[in-house]
Design a protein around this motif. Sequence first.
Motif, PDB file in Angstrom:
ATOM      1  N   ARG A  91       0.814  -1.217   0.000  1.00 20.00           N
ATOM      2  CA  ARG A  91       0.000   0.000   0.000  1.00 20.00           C
ATOM      3  C   ARG A  91       0.853   1.275   0.000  1.00 20.00           C
ATOM      4  NH1 ARG A  91      -5.143   1.240   2.824  1.00 20.00           N
ATOM      5  NH2 ARG A  91      -5.082   3.465   3.196  1.00 20.00           N
ATOM      6  N   ASP A  92       1.953   1.224   0.729  1.00 20.29           N
ATOM      7  CA  ASP A  92       2.814   2.416   0.814  1.00 20.29           C
ATOM      8  C   ASP A  92       3.519   2.707  -0.504  1.00 20.29           C
ATOM      9  OD1 ASP A  92       2.077   2.723   3.439  1.00 20.29           O
ATOM     10  OD2 ASP A  92       3.712   1.447   4.173  1.00 20.29           O
ATOM     11  N   LYS A  93       3.850   1.649  -1.247  1.00 26.12           N
ATOM     12  CA  LYS A  93       4.555   1.852  -2.523  1.00 26.12           C
ATOM     13  C   LYS A  93       3.609   2.193  -3.670  1.00 26.12           C
ATOM     14  CE  LYS A  93       8.713  -1.014  -2.016  1.00 26.12           C
ATOM     15  NZ  LYS A  93       9.407  -2.177  -2.580  1.00 26.12           N
ATOM     16  N   CYS A  94       2.352   1.729  -3.578  1.00 28.65           N
ATOM     17  CA  CYS A  94       1.390   1.935  -4.678  1.00 28.65           C
ATOM     18  C   CYS A  94       1.151   3.430  -4.899  1.00 28.65           C
ATOM     19  CB  CYS A  94       0.068   1.220  -4.347  1.00 28.65           C
ATOM     20  SG  CYS A  94      -1.226   1.512  -5.573  1.00 28.65           S
ATOM     21  N   VAL A  95       1.306   3.852  -6.169  1.00 29.42           N
ATOM     22  CA  VAL A  95       1.108   5.281  -6.470  1.00 29.42           C
ATOM     23  C   VAL A  95      -0.294   5.552  -7.037  1.00 29.42           C
ATOM     24  CG1 VAL A  95       3.554   5.816  -6.796  1.00 29.42           C
ATOM     25  CG2 VAL A  95       2.196   4.994  -8.747  1.00 29.42           C
ATOM     26  N   ILE A 105      -8.166  -7.469  -8.628  1.00 29.02           N
ATOM     27  CA  ILE A 105      -7.507  -6.226  -8.200  1.00 29.02           C
ATOM     28  C   ILE A 105      -8.548  -5.098  -8.159  1.00 29.02           C
ATOM     29  CG2 ILE A 105      -5.640  -4.570  -8.592  1.00 29.02           C
ATOM     30  CD1 ILE A 105      -4.133  -6.724 -10.117  1.00 29.02           C
ATOM     31  N   GLN A 106      -8.713  -4.546  -6.979  1.00 30.43           N
ATOM     32  CA  GLN A 106      -9.675  -3.457  -6.806  1.00 30.43           C
ATOM     33  C   GLN A 106      -8.938  -2.120  -6.822  1.00 30.43           C
ATOM     34  OE1 GLN A 106     -10.862  -4.744  -2.959  1.00 30.43           O
ATOM     35  NE2 GLN A 106     -12.350  -6.232  -3.725  1.00 30.43           N
ATOM     36  N   PHE A 107      -9.597  -1.134  -7.400  1.00 31.73           N
ATOM     37  CA  PHE A 107      -9.044   0.226  -7.446  1.00 31.73           C
ATOM     38  C   PHE A 107      -9.957   1.077  -6.582  1.00 31.73           C
ATOM     39  CE2 PHE A 107      -7.672   3.923 -10.287  1.00 31.73           C
ATOM     40  CZ  PHE A 107      -6.390   3.929  -9.765  1.00 31.73           C
ATOM     41  N   PHE A 108      -9.477   1.466  -5.422  1.00 40.23           N
ATOM     42  CA  PHE A 108     -10.376   2.089  -4.443  1.00 40.23           C
ATOM     43  C   PHE A 108      -9.827   3.420  -3.934  1.00 40.23           C
ATOM     44  CE2 PHE A 108      -8.178   1.360  -0.366  1.00 40.23           C
ATOM     45  CZ  PHE A 108      -7.105   0.629  -0.844  1.00 40.23           C
ATOM     46  N   GLN A 109     -10.720   4.158  -3.313  1.00 39.20           N
ATOM     47  CA  GLN A 109     -10.326   5.450  -2.754  1.00 39.20           C
ATOM     48  C   GLN A 109      -9.505   5.218  -1.477  1.00 39.20           C
ATOM     49  OE1 GLN A 109     -13.705   8.034  -2.639  1.00 39.20           O
ATOM     50  NE2 GLN A 109     -12.417   9.563  -3.620  1.00 39.20           N
ATOM     51  N   ASP A 110      -8.358   5.839  -1.402  1.00 31.98           N
ATOM     52  CA  ASP A 110      -7.479   5.666  -0.249  1.00 31.98           C
ATOM     53  C   ASP A 110      -8.119   6.297   0.991  1.00 31.98           C
ATOM     54  OD1 ASP A 110      -5.400   5.265   1.436  1.00 31.98           O
ATOM     55  OD2 ASP A 110      -3.964   6.552   0.386  1.00 31.98           O
ATOM     56  N   GLU A 111      -8.279   5.463   2.041  1.00 34.48           N
ATOM     57  CA  GLU A 111      -8.918   5.993   3.271  1.00 34.48           C
ATOM     58  C   GLU A 111      -8.070   7.105   3.898  1.00 34.48           C
ATOM     59  OE1 GLU A 111      -8.724   2.316   5.209  1.00 34.48           O
ATOM     60  OE2 GLU A 111     -10.093   1.410   3.773  1.00 34.48           O
ATOM     61  N   LYS A 114      -8.322  11.975  -1.692  1.00 32.46           N
ATOM     62  CA  LYS A 114      -8.112  12.527  -3.039  1.00 32.46           C
ATOM     63  C   LYS A 114      -7.393  11.537  -3.942  1.00 32.46           C
ATOM     64  CE  LYS A 114      -8.017  17.415  -1.779  1.00 32.46           C
ATOM     65  NZ  LYS A 114      -7.124  18.538  -1.497  1.00 32.46           N
ATOM     66  N   LYS A 115      -6.830  10.485  -3.345  1.00 33.98           N
ATOM     67  CA  LYS A 115      -6.040   9.523  -4.119  1.00 33.98           C
ATOM     68  C   LYS A 115      -6.709   8.151  -4.173  1.00 33.98           C
ATOM     69  CE  LYS A 115      -1.346  11.170  -4.097  1.00 33.98           C
ATOM     70  NZ  LYS A 115       0.045  10.816  -3.850  1.00 33.98           N
ATOM     71  N   LYS A 116      -6.308   7.393  -5.186  1.00 30.78           N
ATOM     72  CA  LYS A 116      -6.786   6.011  -5.299  1.00 30.78           C
ATOM     73  C   LYS A 116      -5.612   5.061  -5.140  1.00 30.78           C
ATOM     74  CE  LYS A 116     -11.089   6.071  -7.816  1.00 30.78           C
ATOM     75  NZ  LYS A 116     -11.806   5.532  -8.966  1.00 30.78           N
ATOM     76  N   LYS A 117      -5.918   3.827  -4.756  1.00 28.70           N
ATOM     77  CA  LYS A 117      -4.882   2.797  -4.599  1.00 28.70           C
ATOM     78  C   LYS A 117      -5.406   1.485  -5.169  1.00 28.70           C
ATOM     79  CE  LYS A 117      -1.893   4.807  -1.522  1.00 28.70           C
ATOM     80  NZ  LYS A 117      -0.436   4.841  -1.547  1.00 28.70           N
ATOM     81  N   SER A 118      -4.485   0.621  -5.554  1.00 24.90           N
ATOM     82  CA  SER A 118      -4.873  -0.725  -5.978  1.00 24.90           C
ATOM     83  C   SER A 118      -4.719  -1.687  -4.797  1.00 24.90           C
ATOM     84  CB  SER A 118      -3.976  -1.213  -7.118  1.00 24.90           C
ATOM     85  OG  SER A 118      -4.220  -0.470  -8.277  1.00 24.90           O
ATOM     86  N   LYS A 119      -5.643  -2.629  -4.740  1.00 28.11           N
ATOM     87  CA  LYS A 119      -5.600  -3.609  -3.646  1.00 28.11           C
ATOM     88  C   LYS A 119      -6.052  -4.960  -4.189  1.00 28.11           C
ATOM     89  CE  LYS A 119      -7.681  -4.467   0.873  1.00 28.11           C
ATOM     90  NZ  LYS A 119      -8.780  -4.111   1.775  1.00 28.11           N
ATOM     91  N   ILE A 120      -5.417  -6.023  -3.722  1.00 21.73           N
ATOM     92  CA  ILE A 120      -5.810  -7.356  -4.187  1.00 21.73           C
ATOM     93  C   ILE A 120      -6.780  -8.001  -3.201  1.00 21.73           C
ATOM     94  CG2 ILE A 120      -4.959  -9.706  -4.647  1.00 21.73           C
ATOM     95  CD1 ILE A 120      -2.449  -8.361  -5.858  1.00 21.73           C
ATOM     96  N   ASP A 121      -7.902  -8.455  -3.731  1.00 17.23           N
ATOM     97  CA  ASP A 121      -8.868  -9.196  -2.923  1.00 17.23           C
ATOM     98  C   ASP A 121      -8.293 -10.601  -2.743  1.00 17.23           C
ATOM     99  OD1 ASP A 121     -10.934 -10.804  -2.007  1.00 17.23           O
ATOM    100  OD2 ASP A 121     -12.477  -9.767  -3.172  1.00 17.23           O
ATOM    101  N   GLU A 122      -7.760 -10.858  -1.573  1.00 16.75           N
ATOM    102  CA  GLU A 122      -7.030 -12.108  -1.346  1.00 16.75           C
ATOM    103  C   GLU A 122      -7.905 -13.349  -1.471  1.00 16.75           C
ATOM    104  OE1 GLU A 122      -4.483 -12.147   2.099  1.00 16.75           O
ATOM    105  OE2 GLU A 122      -4.042 -10.018   1.798  1.00 16.75           O
TER     106      GLU A 122
END
Lengths: 244, 205
Positions: free
Chosen positions: A5-9, A23-29, A33-41
Motif C-alpha cells: 500500500r505504501d509503494k502503490c502510487v 484487483i480493486q481500485f479504491f479510494q485511499d482511506e 483525493k487519491k486512489k490505490k490498488s488492492k488485491i482481494d485475497e
Amino acid sequence: MRINRDKCVGCGRCVSYCPVGAIQFFQDEQNPKKKKSKIDEDECVECGVCFRANVCKPQAIYLPEIMWPRVVRRAFSDPMVEHKETGVPGRGTEELKTNEITGRFKRGSWGMAVELGRPGVGARLKELELIAMALAEKGVVFEPQNPVTHLFEDVKTGKLKPEVRNEKVLSAIIEFVVRPEQLEPVLQVLKEMAGKVESVFSVDLITHPEEEEKGPALKIVKKMGFPVYPNGKVNLGLGRVLNK
Amino acid sequence: MTHSLHRTGDTESLKKDFPMLTHVARGYNDIGAGERLKQMAQIARKYTDLHFGDCKVGNKFMMPPEEIMEKHTVGWQVVFKNKKSLIACMKELKEKNIGISVVVSGLFDEVFECCQKAGITPPLIEFALGVHGNKDKIWPPEILDFVTMCGHGLVSGHLVRKMVEDIKKKKITIKKASIELAKPCLCGIFNPDRAAKLLKKMTRF
C-alpha cells in the motif's frame, strides 16, 4: 499476490491484467483525493500475471510466501510452478501429448477431462469435488498422475481434503479413462452438474483418429447433446523412447 | 493438459491459427532432453516467429528466445498463422527424427491436410466438447476469442477490453496491443497475428 500500500502510487495500470478481476481500485482511506490498488485475497488465484506484467513502476506488487493450503492456488494457476507429484508444470499431465510412447490411452477406451474454471472464470475446488464425487459414483477411476488426484482425501469417492475445498484456482482438471459403456452415464452426470456449479467447466475427449465422425464415441457425444468443436489437438506421433 | 484446446472463433479466423507444442515423456525420453528440445525449437523458429515460449521459463516477450532455448527441460510452444509454414516445419521435424513428441492444434480438417502433406499419420486426437455450467460468467464471444488463445487462462478479458479502449483513444497501436495481450501467455501459444486481426475488427469505426 499482494500490493504494498505504501509503494502503490495509484496509477491503476495493474487492474486490467488480473484474469479473475481480483484487483480493486479504491479510494485511499488515508487520502481521499487519491486512489490505490488492492488485491482481494479471497478472489486472487496466485497466478502471478500482475507481477510478471511488469507494469508497476514502484514495484509495489510482490509474491508473498504462501503456505498450505493456499499454496494450492499457485500450483494450479501459475504454469511456472511444477507440481512436485507429476513433474509437469500447469494443471495436467502428459495425456495425449506423449501417448505414442507411453501408450496411456489404449484402443477400446477413451480419455476424458473435465476442466473446472475454464475458460477465464476460475473456480473453487469444492465445485470440482461436486463433479468428482458424482463421477466416482459412476465407477470413474481418476488418473493417478493428475495433480487433482493428490488433493483427494479419498480417491475412490472424489472427496477432497477439507482444507483445500474453498481454495480458488484459475482452473483444475479431473482426468480419467472411460470404457465405452461408461461414456453415456458420464456425460449424463456432466449434464446434471452443469446446473449445479457456480462456475463453468470444459469437457475433452481423447480418441484414436479412426474414431472421428463415424466412431462410436462421437455418436454418443452427439446423442447426449454435447457440441463437438471443429478444432482440437492432434498428436503427430513423432516421439520415441530415448532413455537408456 | 488441454491448454491448446478449446480455442473459440469463426472458421476463417481459426484457419490462420495453429499452436504447436513439444513435450518429453517422463521416464522414456526425458534424460538429456534439453539439447533435443533446443534442436527442435531452432527448426520451428525458422518457420514461425509469432510467439515462442516454455511455460517453465518464460516467453519471447519476456526474454530472448536464445535464452529460453538454453533452459528447456519439458517442452516448448510456438504458433503458426498459415499451413504452408506449418507443413514445412512438420516435414523437417519428421525428417530430423529427433524423437520428442509433437502436438498441433487447429481445425481438424486443416491439421489433417497438413499431416498428409508432411507424410505424418497421427496416432491420437483430442476433441473439445464445449463449455458447461454457469455460462453467464464467461466473457462474450468477441472477448472469449482472445482469452481462449491462452489455455492457462492468463490473458485477462479485462485487458482485452482495455486494449480495445486504448486503441480507440489512439493511446496504443493495434500491433502493440496484440503483443501486450500475448505477453501474459507464458508458453507462447497466444497468436498475436490473429489477435491483431480481431482487434482491428473490434475497433473499426
